[in-house]
Design an enzyme around this catalytic site. Structure first.
Site, PDB file in Angstrom:
ATOM      1  N   GLY A  88     -58.953 -10.910  38.222  1.00  8.74           N
ATOM      2  CA  GLY A  88     -57.788 -11.388  37.471  1.00  8.74           C
ATOM      3  C   GLY A  88     -57.728 -10.742  36.100  1.00  8.74           C
ATOM      4  N   GLY A  90     -58.510 -10.571  32.869  1.00 10.73           N
ATOM      5  CA  GLY A  90     -59.474 -11.235  31.994  1.00 10.73           C
ATOM      6  C   GLY A  90     -59.285 -10.858  30.542  1.00 10.73           C
ATOM      7  N   LYS A 111     -52.994  -5.220  26.790  1.00  9.17           N
ATOM      8  CA  LYS A 111     -54.373  -5.135  27.274  1.00  9.17           C
ATOM      9  C   LYS A 111     -55.313  -5.287  26.076  1.00  9.17           C
ATOM     10  CE  LYS A 111     -57.150  -1.997  30.159  1.00  9.17           C
ATOM     11  NZ  LYS A 111     -57.080  -0.770  30.966  1.00  9.17           N
ATOM     12  N   ASP A 123     -65.002 -11.292  26.489  1.00 13.33           N
ATOM     13  CA  ASP A 123     -64.362 -11.825  25.280  1.00 13.33           C
ATOM     14  C   ASP A 123     -62.848 -11.637  25.289  1.00 13.33           C
ATOM     15  OD1 ASP A 123     -64.188  -9.118  25.002  1.00 13.33           O
ATOM     16  OD2 ASP A 123     -65.228  -8.986  23.085  1.00 13.33           O
ATOM     17  N   ARG A 174     -49.213  -1.658  27.800  1.00  8.48           N
ATOM     18  CA  ARG A 174     -49.113  -0.859  29.018  1.00  8.48           C
ATOM     19  C   ARG A 174     -47.800  -1.171  29.715  1.00  8.48           C
ATOM     20  NH1 ARG A 174     -54.185  -0.803  33.050  1.00  8.48           N
ATOM     21  NH2 ARG A 174     -53.714  -2.982  33.415  1.00  8.48           N
ATOM     22  N   ARG A 181     -51.611  -5.188  42.691  1.00  4.45           N
ATOM     23  CA  ARG A 181     -52.666  -4.309  43.171  1.00  4.45           C
ATOM     24  C   ARG A 181     -53.029  -4.652  44.612  1.00  4.45           C
ATOM     25  NH1 ARG A 181     -55.614  -3.894  37.951  1.00  4.45           N
ATOM     26  NH2 ARG A 181     -54.136  -4.709  36.455  1.00  4.45           N
ATOM     27  N   ASP A 250     -59.038  -3.269  43.061  1.00  6.25           N
ATOM     28  CA  ASP A 250     -58.213  -3.897  42.017  1.00  6.25           C
ATOM     29  C   ASP A 250     -57.569  -2.846  41.124  1.00  6.25           C
ATOM     30  OD1 ASP A 250     -61.109  -3.741  41.453  1.00  6.25           O
ATOM     31  OD2 ASP A 250     -60.493  -4.173  39.411  1.00  6.25           O
ATOM     32  N   ASN A 251     -58.019  -1.614  41.249  1.00  7.83           N
ATOM     33  CA  ASN A 251     -57.426  -0.543  40.451  1.00  7.83           C
ATOM     34  C   ASN A 251     -56.526   0.353  41.287  1.00  7.83           C
ATOM     35  OD1 ASN A 251     -58.798  -1.517  38.228  1.00  7.83           O
ATOM     36  ND2 ASN A 251     -60.519  -0.113  38.466  1.00  7.83           N
ATOM     37  N   ASP A 260     -55.284   1.881  35.480  1.00 11.48           N
ATOM     38  CA  ASP A 260     -56.607   1.556  34.965  1.00 11.48           C
ATOM     39  C   ASP A 260     -57.442   2.784  34.630  1.00 11.48           C
ATOM     40  OD1 ASP A 260     -56.736  -0.989  34.269  1.00 11.48           O
ATOM     41  OD2 ASP A 260     -57.539  -1.752  36.144  1.00 11.48           O
TER      42      ASP A 260
END
Ligand code: AMP
Ligand code: MG
Length: 483
Positions: A88, A90, A111, A123, A174, A181, A250-251, A260
């Site tokens: 997800g 993050g 991003k 973080d 972005r 994806r 995921d990319n 990505d």
């Protein structure tokens, strides 16, 4: 604030909470604009001309959200180096879907915008270096005419983030035709709720593949079309020597754009096993493995669609497998055609494949620069190079010249063809590192100059030699994931 022309029509945020989390970017202390892509802004029909730099900083840090935006973090999963994980956004939020000219729709995503429900132990932030790197390489890909997400802005947050050392934090804006994806399908499929899977399928068709709306078997035809798109994409990567570096599922974007930009880099001398990423110890994502991994990822995509393809699971698997098994033949055909274009060849001749492979083998054995070899064949000498005086190369060139003139070819025709597919300039690793280092010291002009050169890679005008020289050194070039 002055009118910018944002025209949000947010559809993904209207899906149920299984697909996303509603969340705003976490405000930052002291946002400062580092880069802004005016050209992309106008392509998106946005007008920032009356906006001050300070306001741009507020906008592209997420401190002031535009009217009509509706921020979400998207849920997705993915196979990372072969292992399945729930992931997800993050450290990213999608602030909205902007409708540009001709009703073309773009995701606007920040991003590095702070923690979300998907942050796990992270973080939620990003460092300046990797965000600038993504900006450079994604814009270079666009210049190379390869489908890609774009970069609209980079803002320093004025906050330090802790990695191995303390680094300046940054946010990249972005722009993508969507951020859906293969991993999005994997996330929904893992929940084992067929109705949600159906919603995602129909969403993707409505958003990207409207010509499939009346198909007899929508999931199957979607698989087929995405297979074609991904083959086209990876053939383009192979054409320019691009190594993505983290081809996790995921990319891999459903729209067929490169997405990505982490440890990606361009190959200098030709070696099919080239890997730059420090974490890719086994070479899973090496240059020559990219088509194989594309097929592997497509197989994971196909698995998600099985419940929708047919009620009879065996039949669904059989149908999906038939499509996946077309990969090799289609890839080889498209790759060969791409290489023919690089060599200016028209028509199809029996020995083309040998001619092509012999050139690649020679480049590999002699460690000759991939990009510059094609420049040499276009009679464009980039740097003082003894490589092309080699007898094996000269013999190969004679065979090529005989083949070149077949099928009513003319110098005018082959030059034009070659010039359209062989870039003079790629983002050379040493150049990228150099401008990033300068940017770290608040000198952004060299980076801007590089971006300008990368904007027109097929044009030989005004190219300065330093952008064309490969990064040969005895030290192996390494890239990092840069989170
Ligand atoms: P990436 O390597 O950028 O494709 O990211 C892989 C996954 O890790 C995604 O789910 C990201 O959202 C997540 N991720 C990467 N960096 C961070 C971070 N600093 N904080 C939270 N999540 C992150
Ligand atoms: Mg990713």
């Amino acid at each position: 604030m002055n009118k910018i022309n944002w025209n949000f029509e947010n559809t993904y945020s209207k899906l149920s909470n299984s697909f996303k989390q509603n969340i705003d970017p976490v405000p930052v202390k002291n946002p400062q604009l580092v880069l802004f892509n005016e050209k992309l802004g106008s392509e998106l029909n946005l007008d920032f001309s009356k906006i001050s730099k300070k306001d741009l900083s507020e906008i592209f840090s997420g401190n002031s959200l535009p009217e009509g935006s509706n921020s979400i973090a998207q849920a997705y999963a993915g196979h990372q180096f072969g292992h399945f994980t729930m992931l997800g956004d993050g450290r990213a939020v999608l602030i909205g879907e902007h409708l540009s000219k001709n009703n073309k729709k773009y995701d606007i995503q920040f991003k590095g915008s702070g923690k979300t429900a998907f942050s796990r132990n992270g973080d939620g932030r990003a460092a300046l270096g990797p965000m600038l790197r993504e900006y450079i390489v994604s814009e270079a890909m666009n210049g190379l005419k390869i489908p890609t997400t774009r970069s609209l802005a980079v803002v320093k947050t004025g906050e330090d983030i802790i990695r191995e050392t303390s680094l300046p934090g940054a946010i990249l804006t972005r722009v993508a035709s969507s951020h859906i994806r293969v991993g999005t399908f994997q996330y929904i499929a893992a929940r084992q709720k067929k109705d949600e899977l159906e919603i995602l399928l129909n969403y993707v068709i409505e958003r990207h593949y409207q010509n499939l709306k009346n198909s007899r078997n929508k999931p199957l035809e979607l698989l087929n079309i995405i297979l074609e798109k991904q083959i086209d994409l990876v053939v383009n990567w192979m054409r320019v020597g691009f190594i993505h570096g983290v081809m996790n599922t995921d990319n891999m974007s459903i729209s067929g754009e490169t997405i990505d930009y982490g440890p990606c880099a361009f190959m200098d001398f030709y070696d099919p096993k080239t890997v730059f990423s420090s974490i890719d110890q086994m070479g899973r994502y090496a240059y020559c493995n990219q088509p194989i991994i594309t097929k592997w990822n497509l197989s994971r995509f196909a698995e998600c669609l099985i419940p929708l393809i047919d009620k009879d699971q065996n039949k669904a698997i059989k149908l999906a497998t038939e499509i996946i098994n077309t990969f090799e033949k289609k890839y080889e055909e498209k790759w060969l055609n791409m290489m023919r274009q690089k060599l200016g060849l028209f028509g199809i001749e029996e020995n083309d494949k040998f001619l092509i492979l012999d050139l690649l083998t020679w480049m590999h054995q002699k460690r000759v620069d991939y990009t510059n070899t094609f420049c040499h064949l276009m009679n464009y000498e980039i740097y003082n190079n003894q490589d092309f005086k080699d007898n094996n190369f000269k013999n190969w060139k004679k065979r090529w010249q005989v083949r070149l003139l077949k099928n009513n070819n003319t110098p005018e025709k082959y030059k034009k063809l070659m010039r359209s597919v062989n870039p003079f300039v790629i983002p050379r690793n040493h150049k990228v590192e150099e401008v990033l280092n300068e940017a770290y010291n608040n000198k952004i002009d060299p980076l801007k100059k590089l971006l300008q050169v990368l904007n027109t890679p097929y044009s030989e005008k005004k190219i300065i030699k330093e952008y064309l020289t490969p990064s040969y050194s005895n030290e192996k070039y390494q890239t990092f994931c840069g989170t």
